[in-house]
Design a protein around this motif. Structure first.
Motif, mmCIF file in Angstrom:
data_model
loop_
_atom_site.group_PDB
_atom_site.id
_atom_site.type_symbol
_atom_site.label_atom_id
_atom_site.label_comp_id
_atom_site.label_asym_id
_atom_site.label_seq_id
_atom_site.Cartn_x
_atom_site.Cartn_y
_atom_site.Cartn_z
ATOM 1 N N ASP A 249 0.810 -1.226 0.000
ATOM 2 C CA ASP A 249 0.000 0.000 0.000
ATOM 3 C C ASP A 249 0.839 1.270 0.000
ATOM 4 O O ASP A 249 0.483 2.273 0.631
ATOM 5 C CB ASP A 249 -0.972 0.016 1.196
ATOM 6 C CG ASP A 249 -2.163 -0.908 0.986
ATOM 7 O OD1 ASP A 249 -2.522 -1.141 -0.184
ATOM 8 O OD2 ASP A 249 -2.720 -1.400 1.979
ATOM 9 N N GLU A 250 1.967 1.246 -0.705
ATOM 10 C CA GLU A 250 2.775 2.455 -0.888
ATOM 11 C C GLU A 250 2.362 3.103 -2.206
ATOM 12 O O GLU A 250 2.448 2.479 -3.259
ATOM 13 C CB GLU A 250 4.261 2.101 -0.890
ATOM 14 C CG GLU A 250 4.741 1.530 0.438
ATOM 15 C CD GLU A 250 6.128 0.927 0.346
ATOM 16 O OE1 GLU A 250 6.497 0.464 -0.757
ATOM 17 O OE2 GLU A 250 6.835 0.897 1.367
ATOM 18 N N TRP A 251 1.920 4.350 -2.139
ATOM 19 C CA TRP A 251 1.371 5.047 -3.295
ATOM 20 C C TRP A 251 2.463 5.819 -4.038
ATOM 21 O O TRP A 251 3.352 6.419 -3.425
ATOM 22 C CB TRP A 251 0.306 6.047 -2.864
ATOM 23 C CG TRP A 251 -0.962 5.465 -2.311
ATOM 24 C CD1 TRP A 251 -1.092 4.621 -1.252
ATOM 25 C CD2 TRP A 251 -2.284 5.726 -2.784
ATOM 26 N NE1 TRP A 251 -2.408 4.329 -1.032
ATOM 27 C CE2 TRP A 251 -3.171 4.994 -1.947
ATOM 28 C CE3 TRP A 251 -2.808 6.500 -3.810
ATOM 29 C CZ2 TRP A 251 -4.551 5.031 -2.127
ATOM 30 C CZ3 TRP A 251 -4.192 6.533 -3.988
ATOM 31 C CH2 TRP A 251 -5.042 5.799 -3.163
ATOM 32 N N THR A 252 2.363 5.824 -5.346
ATOM 33 C CA THR A 252 3.166 6.704 -6.197
ATOM 34 C C THR A 252 2.263 7.266 -7.278
ATOM 35 O O THR A 252 1.587 6.499 -7.978
ATOM 36 C CB THR A 252 4.342 5.959 -6.857
ATOM 37 O OG1 THR A 252 5.215 5.448 -5.859
ATOM 38 C CG2 THR A 252 5.122 6.903 -7.774
ATOM 39 N N ILE A 253 2.247 8.576 -7.405
ATOM 40 C CA ILE A 253 1.479 9.220 -8.476
ATOM 41 C C ILE A 253 2.457 9.977 -9.356
ATOM 42 O O ILE A 253 3.222 10.817 -8.873
ATOM 43 C CB ILE A 253 0.392 10.171 -7.922
ATOM 44 C CG1 ILE A 253 -0.667 9.383 -7.148
ATOM 45 C CG2 ILE A 253 -0.301 10.906 -9.064
ATOM 46 C CD1 ILE A 253 -0.329 9.093 -5.724
ATOM 47 N N LEU A 254 2.463 9.638 -10.621
ATOM 48 C CA LEU A 254 3.325 10.294 -11.605
ATOM 49 C C LEU A 254 2.532 11.407 -12.281
ATOM 50 O O LEU A 254 1.489 11.147 -12.884
ATOM 51 C CB LEU A 254 3.815 9.275 -12.636
ATOM 52 C CG LEU A 254 4.518 9.822 -13.879
ATOM 53 C CD1 LEU A 254 5.790 10.573 -13.498
ATOM 54 C CD2 LEU A 254 4.844 8.697 -14.855
ATOM 55 N N VAL A 255 3.043 12.638 -12.157
ATOM 56 C CA VAL A 255 2.379 13.798 -12.753
ATOM 57 C C VAL A 255 3.370 14.470 -13.701
ATOM 58 O O VAL A 255 4.168 15.318 -13.308
ATOM 59 C CB VAL A 255 1.909 14.807 -11.681
ATOM 60 C CG1 VAL A 255 1.146 15.955 -12.336
ATOM 61 C CG2 VAL A 255 1.037 14.122 -10.639
ATOM 62 N N PRO A 256 3.381 14.069 -14.984
ATOM 63 C CA PRO A 256 4.310 14.663 -15.940
ATOM 64 C C PRO A 256 3.985 16.127 -16.195
ATOM 65 O O PRO A 256 2.833 16.549 -16.053
ATOM 66 C CB PRO A 256 4.107 13.833 -17.215
ATOM 67 C CG PRO A 256 3.334 12.628 -16.790
ATOM 68 C CD PRO A 256 2.526 13.063 -15.606
ATOM 69 N N PRO A 257 4.972 16.923 -16.590
ATOM 70 C CA PRO A 257 4.681 18.316 -16.943
ATOM 71 C C PRO A 257 3.916 18.378 -18.255
ATOM 72 O O PRO A 257 4.032 17.495 -19.107
ATOM 73 C CB PRO A 257 6.083 18.930 -17.097
ATOM 74 C CG PRO A 257 6.957 17.780 -17.466
ATOM 75 C CD PRO A 257 6.399 16.588 -16.741
ATOM 76 N N ARG A 258 3.143 19.411 -18.376
ATOM 77 C CA ARG A 258 2.378 19.617 -19.608
ATOM 78 C C ARG A 258 3.255 20.427 -20.563
ATOM 79 O O ARG A 258 3.508 21.611 -20.329
ATOM 80 C CB ARG A 258 1.090 20.366 -19.308
ATOM 81 C CG ARG A 258 0.113 20.397 -20.454
ATOM 82 C CD ARG A 258 -1.133 21.180 -20.070
ATOM 83 N NE ARG A 258 -2.176 21.058 -21.076
ATOM 84 C CZ ARG A 258 -3.323 21.693 -21.019
ATOM 85 N NH1 ARG A 258 -3.577 22.501 -20.007
ATOM 86 N NH2 ARG A 258 -4.232 21.527 -21.967
ATOM 87 N N LEU A 259 3.699 19.809 -21.648
ATOM 88 C CA LEU A 259 4.728 20.408 -22.497
ATOM 89 C C LEU A 259 4.197 20.932 -23.836
ATOM 90 O O LEU A 259 4.976 21.354 -24.683
ATOM 91 C CB LEU A 259 5.832 19.378 -22.769
ATOM 92 C CG LEU A 259 6.549 18.863 -21.511
ATOM 93 C CD1 LEU A 259 7.493 17.713 -21.876
ATOM 94 C CD2 LEU A 259 7.320 19.981 -20.830
ATOM 95 N N TYR A 260 2.878 20.929 -23.987
ATOM 96 C CA TYR A 260 2.314 21.303 -25.290
ATOM 97 C C TYR A 260 2.638 22.746 -25.685
ATOM 98 O O TYR A 260 2.675 23.082 -26.860
ATOM 99 C CB TYR A 260 0.799 21.104 -25.272
ATOM 100 C CG TYR A 260 0.392 19.707 -24.900
ATOM 101 C CD1 TYR A 260 0.595 18.656 -25.783
ATOM 102 C CD2 TYR A 260 -0.176 19.432 -23.659
ATOM 103 C CE1 TYR A 260 0.235 17.365 -25.448
ATOM 104 C CE2 TYR A 260 -0.537 18.138 -23.308
ATOM 105 C CZ TYR A 260 -0.331 17.109 -24.207
ATOM 106 O OH TYR A 260 -0.674 15.828 -23.860
#
Length: 573
Positions: A249-260
Motif C-alpha cells: 500500500d505504498e502510493w506513487t502518483i506520476l504527474v508529468p509536466p504539460r509540455l504542449y
C-alpha cells in the motif's frame, strides 16, 4: 559528447529561446558560465526553498509552511494567501515583499536561456513558445508519494466536501466503485474532472488537517485501480498521469509536466531507457535519435573518443547498494594492486554503504578520492582524473527500481523462475523483457555512467582526454569489451596468520624458517603452510632452498616488509 554545452551553443547559434531543466545547483553554475561565454542573456529560475527568506531560518512557522507545501499548495499560493492559511503574514513579508515572489516577476521573452529544476517544467510561463531541454533523466522528480494513510484520509476529506460522488469515505469508494447503481454518477464525475487542473482549491477542504491539493487525483486513482498479477495496482489517469500502489500500500502518483506550449523538447541522456522517458514526459511521442550507430561505434567511442582503458576483474555482480554484500578484503586487494601496478592511488566510485565499510576496514587508505553512485548524475568531479575504480554495482530495491516502473507502464514485472520453479538469482536474474530493460537501466547503465565520469576533459599537458578504469563487477552492458582482465586475489586468513608469525619470530628478518617450524605457531597445518609459502614465493616475497633432514624447504625473507594487507592482482588467463 558535450551535449550539455552543445545545447547552449545551439541557442547562441540559432537565436532561439531555450529553457534548460536539470537537477543540481552546481550544474546551474556551469550553465551560467557557458551562457556568459556565449554572450547569452540568462536567468536562473527562482525556487521557493532557496529564495524565500522564511525557509531554512528556523522560524516557528516554518513547519506549518512545509506542511502546507507538502499538501500540494504551491510556494506562490502560500505567500499570496498566508493569512488565510496561517492567520498571519510570513516573516519574509514583514518588511515588504519576499524576494522569492519578486524574482518570479519577470518576462521570460527577455531572456535567451532560462535555467531551472525539472519541477519548474510544470510552470507554463517558463516553456511557452520556447525550446526546452531536459538534461539527464528526471528520475522521481515528477512523483508524489503520499503514505497510504495520507492518501486515504485526503480522499475521505474530499468526499465529505464533494456531493458529486455517492461515497462518504475511502472504504465506501473501494467497496462500491464497481456497483452498477453508482456508475452513472462516477462516470459523470470523471467527465467533469477530465483535464489537467485536477486540484482541490476549496477553502472548506483546506480547513481539514487531512487536506491535499491532489485529492481529486487521488480519488480518481482510487476509482481506477486495477490489480496486476504481482499484487501491484495501477490506475491510468488522463494527461499522462498514472498512479500505482505497491502490495504494501505504498502510493506513487506520476504527474508529468504539460509540455504542449513548448516549441520543441529534447531529452539529453547518454544511456536512455525509452519506457521511462515516455512515462515521465507524458506520452509516446518521443523520437529516439541515437548519436552512436550500433555496438561497434559505442565501443569505438569509449576507446577512441573518451580515451578509456577498461580493466575488468573476475568479480560477480557485487550488488553493493545495501552494504550487506560488501567484501572489504577483495576490494582492498584490488585497490592495493592498482596502487602497486599503476604507481598511485585510484579515485573510487561505489555505494555509500561500501564507503562506510571501507572506513571501518582501513581500505580508504588506498583511495585518492571517492564518490557514491547516487551522487554522480551530471557530476564533473572526476573529469580530469586519469585513474579510477568502479567497485560493485548499484542495486536499488527491486520494488522501486523495477516493479514500480513496470506498474507505471501497466505491466506486471517480477522475478522469473527456472524449469524447477526456483526464482532466478545472480547473473541469471530475469524479470522478463520490460523488467530486464528497467533493471539494466538502474544497474548496468549506472555502472557505465560511473566509468565514463573519469578523464572526460583533456589535460593541459597533453591535450588528451582519457583514463584507466578498473571495473570490479560483472554488471557492465553486454556490448562493452574490456581492454584487459585481471583476477583479484585476496589473502586468506591463514596467509595473514603465517606472515604475522614470520614477522614476529626470532628469526625475523634475516633468518630461515621451515614449514614445520611455522606450523607450530599458527593454526594451519604443515601441508597448508607449504602451499601458502609457495604462493608467497611466486609473488617474490620469500625465496627457498631445499636440503637437510627430509629435504625440507628452508624459507628466507626477500621483501615481506612490503606484504600487502589485503591481497594482489594477477592477469587473467
Amino acid at each position: 559528447m558535450g551535449k550539455s554545452y552543445g545545447v547552449v551553443k545551439w541557442a547562441e547559434t540559432t537565436g532561439n529561446c531555450l529553457t534548460l531543466f536539470t537537477s543540481r545547483h552546481d550544474l546551474y553554475d556551469q550553465y551560467e558560465e557557458w551562457c556568459v561565454e556565449r554572450e547569452l542573456k540568462y536567468r536562473t529560475l527562482p525556487a521557493f526553498h532557496r529564495e524565500c527568506e522564511t525557509m531554512g531560518e528556523g522560524h516557528p512557522i516554518e513547519e506549518a509552511i512545509q506542511s502546507a507545501y507538502n499538501s500540494g499548495i504551491s510556494g506562490a499560493n502560500i505567500h499570496e494567501n498566508a493569512k488565510a492559511y496561517f492567520g498571519q503574514s510570513l516573516p519574509c513579508q514583514k518588511d515588504g515583499r519576499c524576494s522569492y515572489m519578486e524574482q518570479r516577476e519577470f518576462e521570460p521573452d527577455e531572456y535567451d536561456v532560462l535555467i531551472g529544476h525539472y519541477l519548474q517544467a510544470h510552470n507554463e510561463d517558463y516553456i511557452e513558445e520556447r525550446y526546452v531541454a531536459f538534461d539527464e533523466f528526471p528520475g522521481d522528480a515528477y512523483f508524489f508519494e503520499p503514505t497510504h494513510n495520507e492518501a486515504t484520509r485526503a480522499i475521505t476529506n474530499y468526499l465529505q466536501t464533494d456531493n458529486d460522488l455517492p461515497f462518504e469515505n475511502w472504504k465506501q469508494l473501494t467497496r462500491r466503485r464497481f456497483k452498477p447503481e453508482y456508475q452513472d454518477e462516477v462516470d459523470a464525475w470523471k467527465e467533469e474532472m477530465s483535464g489537467y487542473a485536477h486540484r482541490d482549491t476549496r477553502r472548506q477542504s483546506q480547513r481539514s488537517p487531512d487536506y491535499h491539493a491532489h485529492a481529486p487525483l487521488l480519488t480518481h486513482a482510487g476509482l481506477e485501480f486495477e490489480l496486476l498479477d504481482n499484487e501491484w495496482e495501477v490506475a491510468e489517469l488522463d494527461a499522462g498521469r498514472v498512479a500505482v500502489k505497491s502490495p504494501d500500500d505504498e502510493w506513487t502518483i506520476l504527474v508529468p509536466p504539460r509540455l504542449y506550449a513548448a516549441e520543441s523538447v529534447v531529452a539529453l541522456d547518454g544511456t536512455p531507457n525509452l519506457t521511462k522517458w515516455r512515462l515521465v514526459l507524458g506520452g509516446n511521442w518521443i523520437i529516439h535519435e541515437p548519436v552512436l550507430d550500433g555496438d561497434t561505434e559505442k565501443r569505438e567511442y569509449l576507446r577512441d573518443v573518451l580515451g578509456l582503458t577498461i580493466v575488468q576483474t573476475n568479480a560477480g555482480a557485487k550488488p553493493y547498494q545495501s552494504g550487506t554484500h560488501v567484501n572489504t578484503n577483495s576490494d582492498g586487494a584490488l585497490l592495493e594492486g592498482i596502487e602497486k601496478d599503476e604507481g598511485h592511488k585510484p579515485a573510487v566510485i561505489t555505494s555509500k554503504n561500501a564507503l562506510a565499510k571501507y572506513d571501518e576496514a582501513g581500505v580508504t587508505h588506498h583511495i585518492e578520492v571517492s564518490e557514491h553512485f547516487g551522487n554522480l548524475k551530471g557530476s564533473n568531479e572526476f573529469e580530469t582524473t586519469r585513474l579510477g575504480a568502479v567497485i560493485g554495482s548499484p542495486h536499488p530495491p527491486e520494488d522501486e527500481g523495477v516493479e514500480r516502473w513496470g506498474a507505471l507502464a501497466g505491466e506486471c514485472v517480477q522475478r522469473r523462475t527456472d524449469a524447477d520453479g526456483r526464482v532466478k538469482r545472480g547473473t541469471d536474474l530475469d524479470f522478463g523483457p520490460l523488467g530486464n530493460s528497467l533493471f539494466r537501466d538502474v544497474v548496468e547503465n549506472e555502472v557505465l555512467q560511473a566509468v565514463m565520469r573519469f578523464g572526460r576533459v583533456p589535460s593541459p599537458e597533453s591535450e588528451e582526454r582519457g583514463a584507466t578504469v578498473y571495473v570490479h563487477t560483472s554488471r557492465l552492458p553486454y556490448w562493452v569489451t574490456p581492454d584487459s582482465r585481471v583476477e583479484v586475489k585476496a589473502w586468506s586468513k591463514g596467509m595473514k596468520e603465517v606472515v604475522i608469525a614470520l614477522r614476529e619470530s626470532d628469526a625475523w628478518p634475516d633468518g630461515e624458517w621451515t614449514n614445520r617450524a611455522i606450523a607450530s605457531v599458527v593454526s594451519v597445518g604443515t601441508k597448508q603452510v607449504g602451499s601458502l609459502m609457495k604462493e608467497l614465493e611466486a609473488e617474490g616475497y620469500v625465496s627457498s632452498w631445499r636440503g637437510g633432514r627430509g629435504n625440507a624447504y628452508h624459507w628466507s625473507n626477500e621483501r615481506l616488509h612490503e606484504f600487502t594487507r589485503f591481497g594482489h592482482l594477477e592477469a587473467a588467463e
